[in-house]
Design an enzyme around this catalytic site. Structure first.
Site, mmCIF file in Angstrom:
data_model
loop_
_atom_site.group_PDB
_atom_site.id
_atom_site.type_symbol
_atom_site.label_atom_id
_atom_site.label_comp_id
_atom_site.label_asym_id
_atom_site.label_seq_id
_atom_site.Cartn_x
_atom_site.Cartn_y
_atom_site.Cartn_z
ATOM 1 N N ASP A 49 0.664 -1.233 -0.009
ATOM 2 C CA ASP A 49 -0.067 0.196 0.102
ATOM 3 C C ASP A 49 0.928 1.317 0.147
ATOM 4 O O ASP A 49 1.927 1.376 0.327
ATOM 5 C CB ASP A 49 -0.844 0.089 1.208
ATOM 6 N N ASP A 114 -8.630 3.211 -3.809
ATOM 7 C CA ASP A 114 -9.364 2.531 -2.821
ATOM 8 C C ASP A 114 -11.065 2.552 -2.896
ATOM 9 O O ASP A 114 -11.752 2.227 -2.050
ATOM 10 C CB ASP A 114 -8.810 3.170 -1.276
#
Length: 314
Positions: A49, A114
């Site tokens: 991430d 996201d």
């Protein structure tokens, strides 16, 4: 071990600070921790991430450190890839913005956002494929309600939007009804059957005179097989839907045009969907499909259809 300039306040983001990868001790520690996990557990996929912004991207001396931080990240990924070649790594667009060709040399795909909001995803995927191919575009079926937008969508629309990238399911299966489970299972099977084509053919973005009607198309190198996904992300701009020109076909060939979307899903998403696509008898030349185009039904907002085109003489 923190990437920061000593004389400035260290601001938290997501309750986090940024590790200074330019410090060899930090990189060595991270390789040890991650390597232990990969050695001790059957891990085949690693999500890398990038959600923490570099607010103070400087060294302790006050000199800029973004370039050295980036090359240190590359070195760490190179080391992990060499030590664990069977582990797939997915990079992430958010925060660190690490969607570039150098990071792609070291990872297998990108998580493009996201947001699993299916409408936002259509636009995101449309933009992503201007620069990178669909096989490295993470496209997952999210929950019924998107946590970033607060909107909800029918399961067939969420599955359709995810069907032409690197498809996955990112939701709690315990909260999925039996009917939804069957729908997702069918979508995954269709994706598996078409995956090689989507990931190896010539990819085309589809736009129409209706700005709310966007699509994706892929045609194999032999021009014998094509797939088309069209999504109506908001209410149609006209009561008469536009025709969709299918690019990249062989103008001399004839093609069967068949509905991949199930009849139940197609009828759910359309005010009127009764045409020859339903029984698989529609056959048009490549010249007609590329110029006059394929006539779609009047679609409701946040619905869509998937079509398969196969050359009759293939």
């Amino acid at each position: 071990w923190v990437l920061a300039v000593d004389t400035y306040t260290r601001h938290l983001g997501r309750s986090q600070l940024v590790l200074d990868l330019t410090n060899p001790q930090v990189s060595e520690h991270l390789y040890g921790v991650i390597g232990d996990l990969l050695n001790n557990y059957r891990i085949s996929y690693l999500k890398w991430d990038m959600n923490r912004d570099l607010v103070l991207p400087g060294a302790r001396t006050g000199l800029p450190a973004v370039h050295r931080q980036t090359t240190a990240l590359y070195a760490l990924l190179d080391r992990l890839r060499a030590g664990f070649p069977d582990v797939e790594i997915e990079s992430c667009a958010s925060g660190g913005g690490r969607v570039d060709l150098e990071i792609l040399k070291r990872t297998h795909r990108f998580w493009t956002s996201d947001s699993n909001d299916a409408v936002e995803r259509v636009r995101i995927q449309h933009g992503f494929t201007h620069f990178l191919p669909p096989e490295v575009m993470g496209s997952h079926v999210g929950p019924a309600w998107c946590h970033t937008s607060g909107r909800g969508f029918h399961p067939d629309f969420r599955a359709l939007v995810a069907s032409y990238g690197h498809m996955g399911l990112e939701l709690d299966l315990r909260k999925v009804s039996a009917e939804e489970f069957d729908l997702f299972a069918g979508a995954v099977e269709r994706y598996k059957a078409d995956r090689t084509l989507w990931h190896s053919g010539d990819y085309h973005r589809i736009t129409t005179v209706d700005v709310n009607l966007l699509g994706a198309c892929v045609v194999n190198a032999e021009q014998t097989s094509a797939r088309l996904v069209m999504t109506q992300i908001d209410r149609p701009r006209s009561v008469v839907p536009p025709t969709v020109q299918v690019p990249g076909l062989d103008p001399e060939r004839r093609y069967h045009v068949q509905l991949q979307t199930t009849e139940k899903v197609a009828l759910h998403g359309s005010r009127k969907f009764r045409n020859r696509q339903m029984d698989g008898t529609l056959a048009l030349s490549g010249a007609v499909l590329m110029s006059a185009g394929e006539q779609l039904p009047v679609l409701y907002a946040q619905t869509g259809v998937a079509l398969a085109l196969e050359a009759i003489d293939a």
